[in-house]
Design an enzyme around this catalytic site. Structure first.
Site, PDB file in Angstrom:
ATOM      1  N   SER A  83     -10.156 -11.538  10.801  1.00 31.23           N
ATOM      2  CA  SER A  83     -10.338 -10.109  11.054  1.00 31.23           C
ATOM      3  C   SER A  83     -10.568  -9.968  12.163  1.00 31.23           C
ATOM      4  O   SER A  83     -11.670 -10.552  12.702  1.00 31.23           O
ATOM      5  CB  SER A  83     -11.110  -9.387   9.780  1.00 31.23           C
ATOM      6  OG  SER A  83     -11.750  -8.413  10.105  1.00 31.23           O
ATOM      7  N   LEU A 124       0.845  -1.205  -0.151  1.00 32.03           N
ATOM      8  CA  LEU A 124       0.029  -0.083  -0.005  1.00 32.03           C
ATOM      9  C   LEU A 124       0.954   1.225  -0.084  1.00 32.03           C
ATOM     10  O   LEU A 124       0.523   2.278  -0.571  1.00 32.03           O
ATOM     11  CB  LEU A 124      -0.910  -0.066   1.260  1.00 32.03           C
ATOM     12  CG  LEU A 124      -2.047  -1.005   1.147  1.00 32.03           C
ATOM     13  CD1 LEU A 124      -2.960  -0.897   2.415  1.00 32.03           C
ATOM     14  CD2 LEU A 124      -2.882  -0.752  -0.106  1.00 32.03           C
ATOM     15  N   LEU A 178      -3.897  -0.029   6.959  1.00 31.76           N
ATOM     16  CA  LEU A 178      -4.093   0.298   5.471  1.00 31.76           C
ATOM     17  C   LEU A 178      -4.117   1.854   5.437  1.00 31.76           C
ATOM     18  O   LEU A 178      -3.626   2.502   4.484  1.00 31.76           O
ATOM     19  CB  LEU A 178      -5.368  -0.213   5.282  1.00 31.76           C
ATOM     20  CG  LEU A 178      -5.568  -1.618   5.531  1.00 31.76           C
ATOM     21  CD1 LEU A 178      -6.690  -2.073   4.943  1.00 31.76           C
ATOM     22  CD2 LEU A 178      -4.432  -2.502   4.536  1.00 31.76           C
ATOM     23  N   ARG A 222      -6.538  -4.113  20.545  1.00 30.59           N
ATOM     24  CA  ARG A 222      -5.715  -5.512  20.359  1.00 30.59           C
ATOM     25  C   ARG A 222      -4.833  -5.841  21.451  1.00 30.59           C
ATOM     26  O   ARG A 222      -4.711  -7.141  21.988  1.00 30.59           O
ATOM     27  CB  ARG A 222      -4.875  -5.477  19.173  1.00 30.59           C
ATOM     28  CG  ARG A 222      -5.780  -5.482  17.817  1.00 30.59           C
ATOM     29  CD  ARG A 222      -5.310  -5.072  16.525  1.00 30.59           C
ATOM     30  NE  ARG A 222      -6.258  -5.276  15.369  1.00 30.59           N
ATOM     31  CZ  ARG A 222      -5.904  -5.103  14.192  1.00 30.59           C
ATOM     32  NH1 ARG A 222      -4.604  -4.973  13.809  1.00 30.59           N
ATOM     33  NH2 ARG A 222      -6.911  -5.176  13.185  1.00 30.59           N
ATOM     34  N   HIS A 250       1.801  -9.991  14.665  1.00 27.14           N
ATOM     35  CA  HIS A 250       0.802  -9.445  13.592  1.00 27.14           C
ATOM     36  C   HIS A 250       1.706  -8.295  12.850  1.00 27.14           C
ATOM     37  O   HIS A 250       1.563  -8.314  11.603  1.00 27.14           O
ATOM     38  CB  HIS A 250      -0.490  -9.400  13.993  1.00 27.14           C
ATOM     39  CG  HIS A 250      -1.323  -8.723  12.769  1.00 27.14           C
ATOM     40  ND1 HIS A 250      -1.614  -9.472  11.699  1.00 27.14           N
ATOM     41  CD2 HIS A 250      -2.046  -7.444  12.788  1.00 27.14           C
ATOM     42  CE1 HIS A 250      -2.303  -8.672  10.878  1.00 27.14           C
ATOM     43  NE2 HIS A 250      -2.510  -7.624  11.479  1.00 27.14           N
TER      44      HIS A 250
END
Lengths: 637, 246
Positions: A284, A43, A441, A330, A401
């Site tokens: 997700s 990205l 993102l 998270r 992650h």
């Protein structure tokens, strides 16, 4: 050295606009005289290469995969945040900024995060214009969902494949520039060294992964957008090729590495099934919109989850964090899951798992709706586990992650090596000590589309184009160094495979520098990593030749770098005597087990300078100031 | 379980290739197909032999990098599954498995199971985009897209560009791949301005790259790990005809 992040002073609301005005411009006719090298086509890199090409610069873009479209951004599932306030639920740029600063446990720069929140809205518009098929409602308007760490619905999504669609958008923009001739694309090419001439980044040395040729590409500036380093843990949600190599080699050439100990352990991954496993698969976070996390109340309760009655279930997130519930951030959700398992109430093989239960949601909205929202994720889960999550809860366990640390950059995304810019996950800038969902993102595209096109001009405007050519002594030296390094790897001819070393390193890292770290475990890691590294350089076996397609050699170089980087990561974690976000030091916790920050002593970015393998790195600090969101205990209760 | 593998080995694009036999022992049903091959490779390396080269990356079924023909079927024949998501529980103890690279004129072999799929890039570069500039575009909600159209576009956009459709097609056609992009952009208001130019340019690029034509075998759809529907090929043909009459 006290590092200067060069953030604009004055009111934050206008900081980016004022800064943009102050940046120098390059005249359109002069742009084509400059060449920019962009490493990585995810990205951040894909968007940067496309945008710079469109502006008229000569761009060379590099990726190790066979196509730019395969960068690991493609695997992101859940969504991308923007402060559009389309759902009319009280969102604003300020709130997105606030949530991100707080979510990162006050270890990110305010100015950078403000800019991210501000340009988030442009990103959505840009992607829509590219034809990214975001989810829409029946009236034709963009749809939103909610994500961890926020109480508003600001996440835009394209089924469970948002990363894929955004990447394909950037890739299509890139393809357009390739066709137009402004971008030259080098696939199956891996960066193995940074060329620094008179203190400025002027080139990269690469290996052509098909022919094995080692060569240098020169340019007027270098942009690294090479992703994260959590494959240092061996098992992670990253793609197999994700490595720290480009960043690490740049670090060895003088770029500071900031906050390497900040890694994100994602709470909802499919638990490991055995020792054979090569990677972990993420589910997700958006699943927690409808899935409820629970563990049995009784220890060692190995009944089928559907047979455990409601009053014998502990919906621990809803119990502990009533206002955020299953949408707690998270790091908090990960630690809570680990707590359940450590307490002997985990589910599945080895007790390393908690339930993510959709039965209530299916009862409420019907299986059809759940299928529409997350169908591909349920399919993926079934392929891996052979279990049908419409009929029984998914099993989840946290896994490495994302890396919030990365090369140090100032507000212009420029590292301390002039001319070396670092974007996206590869830099350290906006996530602090914990990245909220749907913000990676956002950062990748913000940096690539809306930051680097402006800030790189400021550097180039002060630079004479084309001063360095491939026959420069520094380029030749770089090629010789890389060749010598690879030859050394090829000639060890030991007994153990590259993967065996990687797995051993991963074990040391996960057990000692993983979800919970202590002074003792970190010191143990710092002792053991050099021993393993020494063994690697004496006993690794790399088959084949350097001058051909050789995947063992590729992997050997990456693991060699992890073996050096892992030690730095442990050292960074050891020096940071506090807990914050994903960096949890067991010595520093509140009575209820929450992370305990030490703002008095550690409210800074820790940036390390390389002094040589087996030598102590030097720590530089960039103090963080919070003028808009005041330092406070982070609470999601 | 124990398996016998016949794997295509070829040291380079011009070198002759052949199937070689390997044993895979103590394979766990929970392993993925690629993890099974990893282990075979570990043994080969220890014996000082060249490990089998194969493409793979995300191992989550989304990057499109993996490309193996297993027992004659791209990605191994489990419905809507990439090789990396194919698990060994689909096989039985004692099975013999044939593993080959994508087979198509437009995809020359680089080494063993690795092929060059650059031809797919050429198709995308010919017109697989909307020519919008970065910045200065309209607000996302200023372009209304009915949900049905957005869903249709998304169904097409799910293509991962792995090339299994080409490998499965008796004609080596890339029409499913091309049609997915054409259909996605033709269904959306953003893509319509350039629709005619796009479909012509992409079709031309497809022919130049050496792909064959579609003759309705539907093998592409059967092999597609994302279940891309052949209805998009019909859409491609319609868009092409519309463009010709423009």
């Amino acid at each position: 050295m006290i590092l200067d992040g060069k953030c604009p002073k004055g009111p934050i609301q206008t900081s980016w606009d004022r800064h943009r005005f102050d940046l120098k411009l390059v005249n359109p006719a002069n742009k084509r005289k400059y060449k920019v090298l962009v490493v990585g086509t995810g990205l951040a890199g894909g968007a940067a290469a496309a945008s710079l090409g469109e502006l008229g610069y000569n761009v060379e873009a590099f990726c190790y995969q066979d196509s730019a479209r395969r960068a690991h951004s493609i695997a992101a599932q859940g969504g991308i945040n923007a402060a559009k306030n389309y759902p009319n639920d009280g969102d604003s740029i300020y709130r997105l900024f606030y949530d991100t600063i707080k979510g990162g446990d006050f270890r990110a720069r305010e100015a950078d995060v403000w800019r991210l929140a501000q340009v988030s809205n442009n990103i959505i518009d840009q992607c829509v214009a590219q034809g990214v098929p975001f989810a829409r409602d029946y009236a034709g308007y963009l749809d939103n969902r909610s994500f961890g760490g926020a109480q508003v619905s600001r996440t835009f999504y394209a089924r469970g494949q948002t990363g894929q669609q955004l990447l394909l958008g950037a890739y299509s923009a890139l393809s357009r520039q390739v066709k137009a001739g402004t971008v030259k694309l080098f696939a199956r090419t891996e960066m193995l060294d940074l060329v620094v001439v008179d203190g400025e980044a002027k080139g990269i040395t690469v290996r052509d992964l098909i022919t094995g040729e080692i060569r240098t590409h020169v340019g007027d500036a270098v942009v690294l957008a090479t992703g994260g380093y959590v494959n240092v843990f061996y098992l992670s949600t990253n793609a197999m090729g994700c490595s720290v190599t480009a960043n690490w080699r740049a670090h060895k050439k003088g770029a500071f590495f900031a906050n390497p100990c900040y890694t994100q352990i994602h709470p909802t991954c499919i638990p490991q099934s055995g020792d054979h496993q090569s990677k972990l698969t993420l589910m997700s976070e958006s699943l927690r919109n409808d899935g409820r996390c629970w563990a049995p109340k009784k220890k060692g309760d190995n009944r089928h989850p559907n047979d455990i009655p409601e009053d014998e279930r502990d919906y621990y997130l809803e119990r502990k964090y009533p206002s955020f519930g299953n949408l707690a951030p998270r790091d908090i959700a990960s630690r809570a899951a680990k707590e359940q398992c450590d307490d002997g109430r985990g589910v599945g093989p080895g007790g390393r798992g908690v339930n993510l239960d959709f039965s209530a949601a299916i009862k409420r909205v019907g299986e059809h709706t759940i299928r529409e929202r997350y169908g591909n994720l349920f399919e993926m889960y079934e392929k891996i586990t052979d279990e049908n999550a419409y009929k029984q809860p998914m099993r989840m366990y946290p896994a490495p992650h994302y890396s919030m640390g990365g090369l140090w950059v100032d507000y212009n995304c420029e590292s301390n090596v002039p001319g070396l810019f670092v974007l996206g996950e590869a830099n350290f800038s906006v996530h602090g000590a914990n990245r909220l969902g749907a913000s990676a993102l956002m950062q990748g595209l913000a940096d690539g589309y809306f930051v680097i096109p402006y800030t790189i001009a400021n550097y180039l405007a002060k630079t004479k184009p084309g001063t360095v050519t491939a026959d420069h002594p520094e380029c030749k030296k770089s090629v010789e160094d890389v060749k010598a390094y690879n030859n050394r790897l090829m000639n060890i001819n030991g007994k153990k495979t590259v993967s065996e070393f990687h797995r051993e390193l991963g074990k040391i890292m996960w057990e000692n520098v993983g979800m919970a770290r202590s002074e003792e475990s970190l010191k143990d890691a710092i002792k053991r990593i050099p021993v393993l590294r020494e063994e690697f350089w004496n006993n690794v076996k790399v088959t084949g030749k350097g001058e051909e397609l050789n995947q063992q050699l590729e992997n050997a170089g990456r693991v060699a770098d992890f073996l050096e980087f892992g030690e730095l990561m442990a050292k960074d974690a050891l020096h940071r005597n506090e807990s914050c976000g994903g960096h949890f030091r067991v010595e520093h916790q509140m009575p209820d087990g929450e992370a305990k920050r030490d703002d008095e002593n550690y409210c800074y970015v820790g940036a390390w300078e390389f002094k040589g393998v087996d030598k102590e790195p030097e720590l530089h600090k960039e103090p963080l100031t919070f003028e808009n969101v005041h330092l406070a205990v982070r609470s999601y209760k | 379980m124990n398996l016998t593998l016949h794997v295509w080995r070829q040291s380079g694009p011009k070198a002759p290739g052949k199937l070689e036999q390997y044993e895979a022992k103590n394979v766990s049903p929970d392993q993925s197909f690629l993890e099974m091959l990893d282990e075979v490779n570990e043994h080969l390396i220890k014996e000082g032999k060249d490990p089998i080269a194969f493409d793979h990356d995300c191992r989550e079924g989304i990057c499109g990098m993996c490309s193996q023909v297993i027992n004659g079927v791209p990605h191994g024949g489990q419905e809507r599954t990439t090789v990396c998501q194919l698990h060994m529980r689909r096989f039985n103890d004692g099975d013999t498995i044939y593993i080959e690279p994508w087979r198509a004129l437009a995809f020359p072999i680089q080494k063993d199971l690795i092929v060059d799929r650059n031809a797919l890039e050429k198709i995308m570069q010919a017109g697989g985009y909307t020519s919008c500039h970065t910045g200065g575009v309209a607000d996302g909600n200023a372009i209304l897209v009915p949900k049905v159209d957005a869903d249709y576009a998304m169904d097409a956009a799910e293509c991962i560009g792995c090339g299994a459709c080409v490998a499965a097609c008796p004609n080596g056609s890339a029409m499913l791949y091309t049609s997915a992009k054409v259909a996605q952009l033709a269904a959306l208001p953003q893509g319509q301005a350039e629709a005619a130019e796009r479909v012509c340019a992409m079709t031309e690029a497809m022919q130049e790259a050496g792909f064959g034509n579609c003759s309705n075998h539907y093998e592409c759809m059967a092999a597609c790990p994302k279940g891309i529907n052949v209805k998009f090929i019909a859409k491609l043909n319609r868009e092409y005809q519309k463009a010709l009459f423009k």
